[in-house]
Write an enzyme that holds these catalytic residues in place. Structure first.
Site, short mmCIF file in Angstrom:
data_model
loop_
_atom_site.label_atom_id
_atom_site.label_comp_id
_atom_site.label_asym_id
_atom_site.label_seq_id
_atom_site.Cartn_x
_atom_site.Cartn_y
_atom_site.Cartn_z
N ASN A 9 0.86 -1.19 0.00
CA ASN A 9 0.00 0.00 0.00
C ASN A 9 0.90 1.24 0.00
O ASN A 9 1.53 1.54 1.01
CB ASN A 9 -0.89 -0.04 1.26
CG ASN A 9 -1.70 1.24 1.42
OD1 ASN A 9 -1.84 2.03 0.49
ND2 ASN A 9 -2.22 1.44 2.62
N LYS A 11 0.04 4.26 -0.18
CA LYS A 11 -0.64 5.41 0.44
C LYS A 11 -0.46 6.66 -0.45
O LYS A 11 -0.41 6.54 -1.66
CB LYS A 11 -0.12 5.65 1.86
CG LYS A 11 -0.08 4.38 2.70
CD LYS A 11 0.10 4.66 4.16
CE LYS A 11 0.37 3.35 4.87
NZ LYS A 11 0.11 3.42 6.28
N HIS A 97 -9.48 0.73 4.89
CA HIS A 97 -8.16 0.89 5.51
C HIS A 97 -8.32 1.78 6.74
O HIS A 97 -9.13 2.70 6.76
CB HIS A 97 -7.17 1.50 4.51
CG HIS A 97 -5.77 1.51 5.04
ND1 HIS A 97 -5.33 2.50 5.89
CD2 HIS A 97 -4.74 0.65 4.89
CE1 HIS A 97 -4.07 2.24 6.23
NE2 HIS A 97 -3.69 1.12 5.64
N GLU A 99 -6.75 4.21 7.87
CA GLU A 99 -6.64 5.67 7.66
C GLU A 99 -7.94 6.22 7.08
O GLU A 99 -8.31 7.37 7.34
CB GLU A 99 -5.42 5.96 6.77
CG GLU A 99 -4.13 5.79 7.56
CD GLU A 99 -2.97 5.21 6.78
OE1 GLU A 99 -2.96 5.30 5.54
OE2 GLU A 99 -2.05 4.66 7.42
N GLU A 169 -5.27 -5.49 10.50
CA GLU A 169 -4.27 -4.45 10.69
C GLU A 169 -4.56 -3.71 12.01
O GLU A 169 -5.35 -2.76 12.03
CB GLU A 169 -4.30 -3.45 9.54
CG GLU A 169 -4.00 -4.07 8.19
CD GLU A 169 -3.43 -3.04 7.24
OE1 GLU A 169 -2.27 -3.20 6.84
OE2 GLU A 169 -4.13 -2.06 6.92
N GLY A 175 2.30 1.96 10.67
CA GLY A 175 3.19 3.11 10.51
C GLY A 175 3.86 3.54 11.80
O GLY A 175 4.44 4.62 11.88
N SER A 215 3.42 -2.39 10.23
CA SER A 215 4.88 -2.33 10.40
C SER A 215 5.58 -3.64 10.01
O SER A 215 6.51 -4.08 10.68
CB SER A 215 5.25 -1.93 11.83
OG SER A 215 4.78 -0.61 12.10
C1 PEP Z 1 -0.76 -0.15 5.78
O1 PEP Z 1 -0.73 0.94 5.27
O2 PEP Z 1 -1.69 -0.92 5.52
C2 PEP Z 1 0.32 -0.56 6.68
C3 PEP Z 1 0.26 -1.73 7.23
O3 PEP Z 1 1.35 0.35 6.89
P1 PEP Z 1 2.78 0.07 7.58
O4 PEP Z 1 3.31 -1.21 6.97
O5 PEP Z 1 3.61 1.25 7.23
O6 PEP Z 1 2.54 -0.08 9.04
#
Ligand code: PEP
Length: 253
Positions: A9, A11, A97, A99, A169, A175, A215
């Site tokens: 992703n 973003k 997601h 966000e 997630e 992040g 992460s």
């Molecule tokens: C994501 O954006 O779905 C995500 C898991 O981000 P990150 O790997 O940066 O934590």
């Protein structure tokens, strides 16, 4: 277990040149493993989807969008439909997601409309679910996941739900550099699979793909993938670096 699935992703990152270069490096570096052993997708920003899909045309790396709207066409200024995404070469679409849930304010009901529209439009949605830190600390994880799963998948038959990939997630791990331990992740993945068995049936639960995201890095990908109910990884930050993303793909095989 189905073929492992690794999705990146991007973003709101990259530019047109950087996005194409990143896609080409991923396609080139994963040539031997993708298609045979692992399914790989990248999810660039809307405006670069066409260019990235073009750059990946001859490869086995699929393209996904980060969002869509549930209506098929009409007076919805600024929105993008499932058929537009298909038209431009997308296979997948992220729905819900964290966000979009927590920054943009998307509700379970809106996310459900997107998931249903994606499936009927021939896209493969990746439904993201996950609890906030305060919810985990208040022992609300299972309650939150149950609500997001039941509302997010409402109206989909057992046959149709297999078009959906679920991504667990935990919001506190996205992040932040703070990954869930493999045991924490496995525990929730096992819960999600049992929930799908309750909502549908055992076979659907066994077949549905459940990714972990939060992460993920080259250093923790293999440990996460060693867990029985983790079928793949949704990668944010580390998917913007071709070497890191390729190392994660390799670790998932
Ligand atoms: C994501 O954006 O779905 C995500 C898991 O981000 P990150 O790997 O940066 O934590």
């Amino acid at each position: 277990m189905s073929k492992p699935f690794v999705a990146g992703n991007w973003k709101m990152n990259t530019d047109s040149r950087g996005g194409i270069e990143l896609a080409e490096r991923i396609a080139c570096g994963s040539l031997e493993i993708v298609s045979k052993k692992v399914t790989v997708a990248v999810c660039p920003p809307f405006v670069y989807l066409g260019a990235v899909a073009n750059a990946l045309r001859a490869s086995s790396v699929a393209v996904g969008a980060q969002n869509m709207y549930f209506e098929s066409k009409g007076a919805f200024t600024g929105e993008i439909s499932a058929s537009m995404l298909k038209d431009i070469g997308c296979t997948y679409v992220l729905c819900g997601h964290s966000e979009r849930r927590h920054v943009i304010g998307e509700t379970d009901e809106l996310i459900n409309k997107k998931v249903v529209a994606a499936v009927s439009g021939g896209l493969l949605p990746i439904l993201c679910v996950g609890e906030l830190l305060a919810e985990r600390e208040a022992s609300q994880t299972e309650k939150v996941i149950t609500r997001q799963m039941k509302n997010g998948l409402a109206g989909l038959s057992a046959e149709k739900v297999l078009a959906v990939t679920v991504a667990y997630e935990p919001v506190w791990a996205i992040g932040t550099g703070r990954t869930a331990t493999q045991q924490q992740a496995q525990q929730v993945h096992d819960f999600i699979r049992r929930l799908v068995a309750e909502m549908y049936d055992d076979q659907t639960a066994a077949e549905i793909r459940i990714l972990y995201g939060g992460s993920v890095k080259p250093g923790n990908a293999a440990d996460l993938m060693s867990q029985q109910d983790i079928d793949g990884l949704l990668v944010g930050g580390a998917s913007l670096n071709a070497d890191d993303f390729l190392a994660i793909i390799q670790a998932a095989v």
